[in-house]
Design an enzyme around this catalytic site. Structure first.
Site, PDB file in Angstrom:
ATOM      1  N   HIS A 137       0.808  -1.217   0.000  1.00 32.72           N
ATOM      2  CA  HIS A 137       0.000   0.000   0.000  1.00 32.72           C
ATOM      3  C   HIS A 137       0.846   1.273   0.000  1.00 32.72           C
ATOM      4  O   HIS A 137       0.648   2.139  -0.854  1.00 32.72           O
ATOM      5  CB  HIS A 137      -1.054   0.046   1.094  1.00 32.72           C
ATOM      6  CG  HIS A 137      -1.864   1.273   0.917  1.00 32.72           C
ATOM      7  ND1 HIS A 137      -2.859   1.377  -0.025  1.00 32.72           N
ATOM      8  CD2 HIS A 137      -1.735   2.516   1.433  1.00 32.72           C
ATOM      9  CE1 HIS A 137      -3.317   2.608  -0.037  1.00 32.72           C
ATOM     10  NE2 HIS A 137      -2.653   3.326   0.836  1.00 32.72           N
TER      11      HIS A 137
ATOM     12  N   TYR B  98       1.770   5.294  -2.365  1.00 35.74           N
ATOM     13  CA  TYR B  98       2.078   6.676  -1.976  1.00 35.74           C
ATOM     14  C   TYR B  98       3.456   7.085  -2.447  1.00 35.74           C
ATOM     15  O   TYR B  98       3.702   8.258  -2.732  1.00 35.74           O
ATOM     16  CB  TYR B  98       1.891   6.868  -0.467  1.00 35.74           C
ATOM     17  CG  TYR B  98       0.428   6.930  -0.170  1.00 35.74           C
ATOM     18  CD1 TYR B  98      -0.288   8.097  -0.408  1.00 35.74           C
ATOM     19  CD2 TYR B  98      -0.269   5.799   0.231  1.00 35.74           C
ATOM     20  CE1 TYR B  98      -1.648   8.147  -0.227  1.00 35.74           C
ATOM     21  CE2 TYR B  98      -1.632   5.832   0.418  1.00 35.74           C
ATOM     22  CZ  TYR B  98      -2.317   7.019   0.183  1.00 35.74           C
ATOM     23  OH  TYR B  98      -3.669   7.055   0.335  1.00 35.74           O
TER      24      TYR B  98
ATOM     25  N   HIS C 182      -9.403   0.638 -11.771  1.00 33.76           N
ATOM     26  CA  HIS C 182      -9.058   1.657 -10.771  1.00 33.76           C
ATOM     27  C   HIS C 182      -7.606   2.107 -10.896  1.00 33.76           C
ATOM     28  O   HIS C 182      -7.316   3.296 -10.991  1.00 33.76           O
ATOM     29  CB  HIS C 182      -9.339   1.100  -9.372  1.00 33.76           C
ATOM     30  CG  HIS C 182      -8.524   1.716  -8.286  1.00 33.76           C
ATOM     31  ND1 HIS C 182      -8.721   3.008  -7.861  1.00 33.76           N
ATOM     32  CD2 HIS C 182      -7.499   1.237  -7.545  1.00 33.76           C
ATOM     33  CE1 HIS C 182      -7.850   3.286  -6.906  1.00 33.76           C
ATOM     34  NE2 HIS C 182      -7.090   2.234  -6.699  1.00 33.76           N
ATOM     35  N   PHE C 183      -6.671   1.148 -10.910  1.00 36.66           N
ATOM     36  CA  PHE C 183      -5.289   1.643 -10.803  1.00 36.66           C
ATOM     37  C   PHE C 183      -4.729   2.138 -12.142  1.00 36.66           C
ATOM     38  O   PHE C 183      -3.665   2.739 -12.153  1.00 36.66           O
ATOM     39  CB  PHE C 183      -4.355   0.674 -10.071  1.00 36.66           C
ATOM     40  CG  PHE C 183      -4.148  -0.676 -10.690  1.00 36.66           C
ATOM     41  CD1 PHE C 183      -3.539  -0.819 -11.922  1.00 36.66           C
ATOM     42  CD2 PHE C 183      -4.516  -1.823 -10.005  1.00 36.66           C
ATOM     43  CE1 PHE C 183      -3.320  -2.063 -12.475  1.00 36.66           C
ATOM     44  CE2 PHE C 183      -4.300  -3.077 -10.551  1.00 36.66           C
ATOM     45  CZ  PHE C 183      -3.701  -3.194 -11.787  1.00 36.66           C
ATOM     46  N   HIS C 184      -5.447   1.923 -13.232  1.00 32.49           N
ATOM     47  CA  HIS C 184      -5.019   2.633 -14.436  1.00 32.49           C
ATOM     48  C   HIS C 184      -5.441   4.104 -14.397  1.00 32.49           C
ATOM     49  O   HIS C 184      -4.913   4.911 -15.152  1.00 32.49           O
ATOM     50  CB  HIS C 184      -5.514   1.931 -15.708  1.00 32.49           C
ATOM     51  CG  HIS C 184      -4.689   0.715 -16.023  1.00 32.49           C
ATOM     52  ND1 HIS C 184      -4.890  -0.486 -15.407  1.00 32.49           N
ATOM     53  CD2 HIS C 184      -3.612   0.533 -16.842  1.00 32.49           C
ATOM     54  CE1 HIS C 184      -3.992  -1.360 -15.835  1.00 32.49           C
ATOM     55  NE2 HIS C 184      -3.198  -0.777 -16.706  1.00 32.49           N
TER      56      HIS C 184
ATOM     57  N   ARG D 147     -10.042 -10.177 -12.769  1.00 37.05           N
ATOM     58  CA  ARG D 147      -8.833  -9.617 -13.358  1.00 37.05           C
ATOM     59  C   ARG D 147      -7.866 -10.760 -13.639  1.00 37.05           C
ATOM     60  O   ARG D 147      -8.119 -11.909 -13.305  1.00 37.05           O
ATOM     61  CB  ARG D 147      -8.183  -8.603 -12.417  1.00 37.05           C
ATOM     62  CG  ARG D 147      -7.578  -9.239 -11.186  1.00 37.05           C
ATOM     63  CD  ARG D 147      -7.016  -8.220 -10.226  1.00 37.05           C
ATOM     64  NE  ARG D 147      -5.708  -7.728 -10.648  1.00 37.05           N
ATOM     65  CZ  ARG D 147      -4.835  -7.164  -9.811  1.00 37.05           C
ATOM     66  NH1 ARG D 147      -5.123  -7.060  -8.534  1.00 37.05           N
ATOM     67  NH2 ARG D 147      -3.670  -6.728 -10.248  1.00 37.05           N
ATOM     68  N   ARG D 148      -6.746 -10.450 -14.276  1.00 35.07           N
ATOM     69  CA  ARG D 148      -5.671 -11.408 -14.519  1.00 35.07           C
ATOM     70  C   ARG D 148      -6.177 -12.648 -15.257  1.00 35.07           C
ATOM     71  O   ARG D 148      -5.748 -13.767 -14.989  1.00 35.07           O
ATOM     72  CB  ARG D 148      -5.013 -11.827 -13.202  1.00 35.07           C
ATOM     73  CG  ARG D 148      -4.353 -10.671 -12.511  1.00 35.07           C
ATOM     74  CD  ARG D 148      -3.690 -11.045 -11.225  1.00 35.07           C
ATOM     75  NE  ARG D 148      -2.592 -10.135 -10.942  1.00 35.07           N
ATOM     76  CZ  ARG D 148      -1.831 -10.173  -9.863  1.00 35.07           C
ATOM     77  NH1 ARG D 148      -2.029 -11.107  -8.962  1.00 35.07           N
ATOM     78  NH2 ARG D 148      -0.860  -9.319  -9.694  1.00 35.07           N
TER      79      ARG D 148
END
Ligand code: HEM
Ligand code: CU
Ligand code: CU
Lengths: 45, 549, 166
Positions: free
Chosen positions: B224, B228, B376-378, B439-440
């Site tokens: 996580h 950041y 989300h993370f794209h 996913r994956r």
């Protein structure tokens, strides 16, 4: 160091409030949609 | 006023980071569109079989090169720039920084060999008991250790500056960069422990079995805060550079900017269980505590949203912008660096919303490991961060090389195509995830795909195609800039937004390191300690390794 | 001006208050779902030895499948495995509508996932651990359960189904 401009003192970020208001409404709408999917799919205990 | 000059050596050193980063992105991003095409049913993998054996080998390359190599190299370069330029001081011990950099490079090469040989098709999360070749784990370790050493070089420089300037406030970009490097040192202890106590000796045959649940816990201790580490450098640019570029705006609040960075340091490590909400081996009470702390770390991002938007509004008003929203149009959209970062910021809003949903404890049951997650993370790492870094490179590369940015119009087009492609791509991924798509998975071939997913899968492919064009534009602009015969007339001005309020008025307690560091460590011990002690004292080394790819 | 006081713009102060209220609301909503509606995440259930869990005759996963505990209540012992070929055992389970099934899922090799479509069953399957959640199936139909964690080259074809008869 940083000189204080008079207009800086008078600057009120009203547009920021507008942008963030849109953001908060979108945030609540999307979050609540997913939350309702969760609730609709039922318990796990 | 003449700006502080970096030495040619320092510029070259920072430029080498950019070079490795962009090479990694070039190769890594190539697979993104291939994956997206596969989802749409346009399967290209059979044609590249001599090089890349499977969807999953490609996905490993994509994840490792983009999420780990591109980010880490760009970030270490950018932080180095911020520290020297911000402090107006040469690196105190450049050899240390150089050693760190080269250790990282050796690490990347070491890890790349087994990946390309299909001996490490374990994805960028490398969950055991999937067992890669030892060189993969060794390479990753070297990357982390190298980044530590570079960090020490930055700390040494800061301490040198502090001795020479005992009473000055640390300039914001240097402060925030040191903090980011420090966060990285603390949080990577998790993955370092995972690799050194389990995966590396295991892959070398020194131990036979590992404990996969404990390994996941170590991994997410780092996983996580890793986000950041990616994000804070983009925030630095949004806070302290973008307002200047966008229209000569000032940073709205120096003290709140610093306060939010401190909260990031304190809160971003002790909440890794939010990636393990649906793990069997972690008690729900800890999951719940970590979810509440995750809500806590959302708070400084909300503060960031305010300060950044207000600073941009300040710029927009200065350019004569009126109305509640019309000022946005007055920002300097024709500057590719500005366009890229503004568009990155807009999509990051939506990434934040998805992240909050993921983090919301049981809501994760709807989303865990569905296509929603890459959706989300794209928006976050692959746009909020990556498109911002691209934007930064549009001024940083000319600054470092003295060569003019090649064809800024193409660069603006690059930013817009990334924005549009990503909207199409990520929107459909989010929806697919809510419909239950995992996913994956090469979804083009999966046997359980219902008809209602098909139109969305097609959109994934369309988004991927636009992104492919955008990625190619970026690489072209970078390459042509590096080769550009046209030089800049004088050194590129580094965009630094002054603070509206004199930084000297920023409270002293926002410039003290020790209490915050102790606080961070204490919180980590409190919310990770008991569960870690329990897992380690009941360690179950019962999983031998598997190569099932 | 004192240098210990942090200056906060009144607009920004209000924004921070709104953010805090919002987060408290979300925290309350998830708590209501978790503690009021029984939508919970998995808890540690039991530890097993993945090397023997599928073969040891005392292990329920040596004979995976449904067990009716009492009318309408079942325990389902499910084994996820990549070797010899990516699959769940059993691949199919049939139950009457209105049944409540507790799934006990473990792996004899690598990590897997277990997600039953259209329900809130969605969890990680970790060798050495047992993942458990209980789902009540009221509507007849076919509910696929799919693997949601990369488990090797056959990951994308790993699935099974629960058939709920009227
Ligand atoms: C060129 C544009 C890109 C496209 C079209 C693209 C597409 C994709 C797709 C379709 C997946 C999902 C694969 C799956 O779940 O099976 C994926 C995974 C991923 N992407 Fe991208 N991507 C792009 C750029 C990036 C960038 C710039 C980053 C990071 C900086 C990134 C990081 C990741 C990561 C970390 C994963 C997860 C890998 C895993 O599950 O192991 N991508 N990408
Ligand atoms: Cu996280
Ligand atoms: Cu799988």
């Amino acid at each position: 160091m940083a000189k204080k401009d008079k207009e800086d003192d008078e600057f009120r970020p009203t547009g920021t409030i507008a942008v963030l208001a849109i953001f908060v409404v979108t945030l609540i709408a999307i979050w609540a949609t997913i939350y309702m999917i969760l609730v609709g799919r039922g318990g796990t205990l | 006023m003449k700006q502080y000059q970096l030495s040619t050596g320092e510029k070259k050193f920072i430029g080498s980071h950019l070079l490795v980063a962009i090479l990694a992105l070039a190769v890594g991003s190539l697979f993104g569109p291939l994956q997206a095409f596969e989802h749409a049913g346009w399967d290209i993998y059979p044609y590249i079989k001599p090089l890349i054996k499977s969807y999953y080998q490609g996905l490993t390359v994509h994840g490792v090169l983009n999420a780990l190599v591109w980010t880490t190299f760009f970030i270490m370069g950018f932080l180095t720039f911020n520290v020297t330029f911000g402090l107006k001081r040469a690196l105190r011990n450049p050899t240390l920084n150089k050693v760190g950099f080269w250790v990282m490079v050796v690490g990347v090469v070491t890890a790349a060999i087994p990946i390309l040989a299909n001996q490490a098709t374990v994805l960028f999360t490398f969950y055991p008991p999937l067992k890669a070749n030892w060189a993969f784990y060794l390479g990753l370790t070297l990357v982390v250790v190298g980044s530590w050493v570079e960090g020490w070089g930055l700390f040494a420089t800061y301490l040198g500056w502090r001795k020479e300037n005992p009473n000055e406030r640390t300039p914001f970009i240097a402060f925030a960069s040191i903090l980011t490097a420090l966060l990285w040192q603390i949080c990577t202890l998790g993955v370092a422990t995972e690799i050194l106590t389990m995966l590396l000796p295991w892959s070398l045959g020194l131990i036979e079995n590992v404990d996969p649940q404990l390994a996941r816990t170590y991994f997410w201790f780092t996983g996580h805060p890793l986000v950041y580490f990616w994000l804070l450098p983009a925030y630095i640019s949004w806070y302290a550079m973008l307002p200047k570029q966008a229209g000569n705006g000032k940073m709205f609040s120096d003290s709140l900017a610093r306060l939010s960075f401190w909260i990031f340091l304190v809160l971003s490590t002790p909440l890794g269980f939010h990636h393990q909400y649906v793990d069997p081996g972690v008690p729900p009470v800890w999951k719940f505590i970590h979810s509440m702390l995750t809500f806590g770390v959302f708070f400084p991002s909300m503060m960031t949203a305010f300060t950044v938007v207000a600073s941009l509004e300040h710029a927009g008003r200065k350019q004569g912008g009126k109305g509640a929203l019309a000022w946005i149009g007055k920002l300097n959209w024709s500057d590719p660096s500005v366009a890229a970062q503004l568009l990155a910021g807009i999509l990051f809003f939506f990434g934040g919303i998805g992240g909050l949903a993921n983090a919301s404890y049981n809501v994760n049951l709807v989303l865990h490991n569905t296509a929603f997650i890459p959706g989300h993370f794209h928006l976050t790492v692959a746009t909020g961060v990556t498109l911002s870094f691209m934007g930064i490179s549009y001024w940083l590369l000319p600054y470092l090389t003295g060569r003019k940015l090649w064809n800024p119009k193409w660069a603006v087009a690059q930013a817009w195509t990334w924005f549009v492609g990503m909207i199409i791509f990520s929107n459909s991924m989010h929806v697919l995830g809510l419909l239950g798509a995992p996913r994956r998975v090469p979804l083009g071939l999966a046997p359980y795909v219902p008809a209602e997913w098909n139109s969305r899968l097609l959109q994934v492919g369309v988004g991927g195609a636009i992104l492919f064009v955008s990625g190619a534009l970026y690489l072209t602009v970078m390459l042509m800039t590096a080769l550009n015969k046209e030089k800049v007339a004088e050194e590129v001005q580094v965009p630094i937004a002054e603070s509206m309020q004199d930084p000297a008025l920023t409270p002293v307690w926002l410039d003290r390191w020790a209490p915050w560091i102790y606080g961070t460590l204490a919180l980590v011990v409190i919310v990770y300690g008991p569960q870690l002690v329990d897992m380690i004292s009941n360690i179950a080394l019962t999983s031998p390794g598997f190569r099932v790819w | 001006m004192s240098t210990n006081q942090i200056h906060i713009d009144p607009y920004e102060r209000n924004w921070m208050i709104i953010s805090a209220i919002l987060l408290v609301l979300f925290a309350t909503a998830v708590s209501v779902a978790a503690f009021g509606m029984g939508i919970q995440v998995p808890a540690p259930e039991q530890r097993v030895d993945p090397r023997t869990v599928a073969t040891d005759p005392n292990s329920p996963w040596s004979n995976p499948g449904l067990r009716e505990i009492e009318p309408g209540k079942y325990d389902a012992y499910v084994l996820a495995r990549a070797i010899p070929s990516w699959e769940y055992l059993p691949k199919e389970m049939t139950i009457p509508a209105g049944s409540s099934v507790s799934f006990y899922v473990t792996s004899s090799d690598v990590q897997h996932g277990f997600k039953i479509q259209d329900t809130n069953a969605n969890f990680q399957v970790v060798p050495g651990q047992v993942s458990k959640l209980t789902i009540k199936f009221d509507k007849p139909g076919t509910y696929n359960f799919i693997c949601t964690e990369y488990c090797g080259s056959g990951h994308g074809v790993m699935y099974g189904a629960i058939i709920v008869t009227p």
